[in-house]
Design a protein around this motif. Structure first.
Motif, PDB file in Angstrom:
ATOM      1  N   GLN A 117       0.833  -1.193   0.000  1.00  9.12           N
ATOM      2  CA  GLN A 117       0.000   0.000   0.000  1.00  9.12           C
ATOM      3  C   GLN A 117       0.874   1.251   0.000  1.00  9.12           C
ATOM      4  O   GLN A 117       2.016   1.212   0.461  1.00  9.12           O
ATOM      5  N   TYR A 118       0.296   2.328  -0.497  1.00  2.90           N
ATOM      6  CA  TYR A 118       0.915   3.659  -0.438  1.00  2.90           C
ATOM      7  C   TYR A 118       2.284   3.701  -1.133  1.00  2.90           C
ATOM      8  O   TYR A 118       3.131   4.524  -0.792  1.00  2.90           O
ATOM      9  N   THR A 119       2.495   2.818  -2.095  1.00  4.10           N
ATOM     10  CA  THR A 119       3.800   2.736  -2.751  1.00  4.10           C
ATOM     11  C   THR A 119       3.959   3.869  -3.771  1.00  4.10           C
ATOM     12  O   THR A 119       3.074   4.100  -4.604  1.00  4.10           O
ATOM     13  N   SER A 120       5.101   4.554  -3.697  1.00  2.00           N
ATOM     14  CA  SER A 120       5.385   5.628  -4.659  1.00  2.00           C
ATOM     15  C   SER A 120       6.881   5.871  -4.741  1.00  2.00           C
ATOM     16  O   SER A 120       7.650   5.407  -3.898  1.00  2.00           O
ATOM     17  N   ALA A 121       7.276   6.596  -5.787  1.00  2.00           N
ATOM     18  CA  ALA A 121       8.674   6.974  -5.987  1.00  2.00           C
ATOM     19  C   ALA A 121       8.821   8.458  -5.692  1.00  2.00           C
ATOM     20  O   ALA A 121       8.133   9.292  -6.293  1.00  2.00           O
ATOM     21  N   ILE A 122       9.711   8.793  -4.765  1.00  2.00           N
ATOM     22  CA  ILE A 122       9.916  10.187  -4.364  1.00  2.00           C
ATOM     23  C   ILE A 122      11.333  10.589  -4.769  1.00  2.00           C
ATOM     24  O   ILE A 122      12.318  10.082  -4.203  1.00  2.00           O
ATOM     25  N   PRO A 123      11.489  11.492  -5.734  1.00  2.00           N
ATOM     26  CA  PRO A 123      12.833  11.920  -6.164  1.00  2.00           C
ATOM     27  C   PRO A 123      13.406  12.966  -5.217  1.00  2.00           C
ATOM     28  O   PRO A 123      12.673  13.668  -4.511  1.00  2.00           O
ATOM     29  N   ASP A 124      14.735  13.073  -5.203  1.00  2.00           N
ATOM     30  CA  ASP A 124      15.373  14.172  -4.472  1.00  2.00           C
ATOM     31  C   ASP A 124      16.028  15.119  -5.475  1.00  2.00           C
ATOM     32  O   ASP A 124      15.896  14.934  -6.694  1.00  2.00           O
ATOM     33  N   VAL A 125      16.751  16.115  -4.992  1.00  2.00           N
ATOM     34  CA  VAL A 125      17.276  17.161  -5.879  1.00  2.00           C
ATOM     35  C   VAL A 125      18.604  16.770  -6.541  1.00  2.00           C
ATOM     36  O   VAL A 125      19.103  17.526  -7.373  1.00  2.00           O
ATOM     37  N   ILE A 126      19.174  15.638  -6.175  1.00  2.62           N
ATOM     38  CA  ILE A 126      20.481  15.255  -6.756  1.00  2.62           C
ATOM     39  C   ILE A 126      20.383  14.017  -7.653  1.00  2.62           C
ATOM     40  O   ILE A 126      21.383  13.370  -7.951  1.00  2.62           O
TER      41      ILE A 126
END
Length: 305
Positions: A117-126
């Motif tokens: 559940q609640y699975t997602s990809a969160i990018p960072d700034v680098i």
């Protein structure tokens, strides 16, 4: 015999020790005063030819005796060593056969059934990507250190990158949920991703402390960041250590938009005690539609209820 010659060894190295005593300078025998007619010569350091032979014989005798003694000593040491090592080997063999097997050795690695559940990809700034979510164990067994492997695929369904990470809790009982995050460093451009979970089973459920979260509330701090404030209570009868709270912020599409972890600064969390905590979410831009939070801790050993 020459009156200036030692009657014992034949040496002429004679000297006068006192007014009435003469002595041989090689064998140090006291000489009879009656045979000394003339005064002996001045004491000479050295030996005669005859005395050199006697000393040489003495040296060989000493060398042979010392060598024989050394061999006897070495033989005694070797005999004692092998006599002592035999019982030690026997003892080790007996101890090895008496060791009982650890029940955990019956554990196996499985691909547990469960729900994501609640699975997602969160990018960072680098350029990195964090794959985060929640997994509920439905395998019918308790799991040790669930491992999450993430594979990135391009639009041709070709695997272009693989990374792995572990659950936020080391032990996950049957029916229990746990959050996870997997860091994909320098993630390439991808079309979709897949997650596989593996874990080692443990023989039985592990006792865990009863921790409760209450009075949770979201607010913003002076930096306009989202802050989750609340209280945690230890409702068990044992002291806990390494107590922490993990939270996922969820949007209306049931996707994780941010995550965070906070640990209590106080080492011993006492039974029935209540502590305040705050968790800052720097990625979230707005108050989430919902959230998922979990607690974890280790029961302190040798504590009485």
């Amino acid at each position: 015999m020459n009156s200036k010659q030692c009657p014992n060894c034949g040496s002429t190295n004679i000297y006068q020790e006192s007014v009435t005593i003469y002595r041989c300078g090689d064998c140090f025998d006291k000489l009879p005063t009656g045979v000394m007619v003339n005064s002996p010569p001045t004491k000479v350091f050295g030996t005669s030819k005859q005395n050199s032979k006697a000393d040489s014989l003495k040296k060989w005798k000493t060398l042979i005796t010392g060598t024989a003694f050394a061999w006897l000593l070495l033989g005694s040491f070797v005999f004692t060593y092998f006599q002592n090592i035999k019982p030690v080997q026997t003892t080790l063999e007996e101890e090895a056969t008496s060791i009982s097997l650890d029940p955990n050795l019956d554990s196996v690695e499985i691909v547990p059934e469960g729900e994501f559940q609640y699975t997602s990809a969160i990018p960072d700034v680098i350029g990195n990507v964090y794959i985060v979510g929640k997994f509920t164990n439905q395998s019918g067994q308790s799991l040790l250190m669930p491992k999450f492997t993430v594979s990135l695929f391009n639009n041709g369904n070709i695997n272009i990158k693989t990374s792995f990470g572990y659950a936020e809790k080391n032990l996950v009982n049957d029916g229990e949920s746990v959050s996870f995050q997997v860091l994909v460093e320098e993630a390439p451009s991808y079309d979709h991703f897949e997650i596989q979970v593996t874990a080692t089973t443990i023989p039985k459920e592990t006792e865990k402390p009863e921790l409760t979260l209450k009075k949770l509330d979201f607010k913003r701090n002076q930096h306009k960041e989202i802050v989750l404030a609340g209280k945690i209570q230890n409702k068990s009868n044992s002291i806990t250590n390494f107590t922490r709270i993990n939270c996922l912020l969820i949007n209306k599409e049931e996707k994780t938009i941010d995550y965070g972890t906070v640990s209590l600064q106080k080492e011993d969390f006492l039974p029935k005690e209540v502590q305040n905590f705050e968790m800052i979410f720097s990625r979230a831009k707005q108050i989430p539609d919902s959230y998922y939070c979990e607690t974890d801790a280790i029961i302190k050993e040798n504590t009485n209820p």
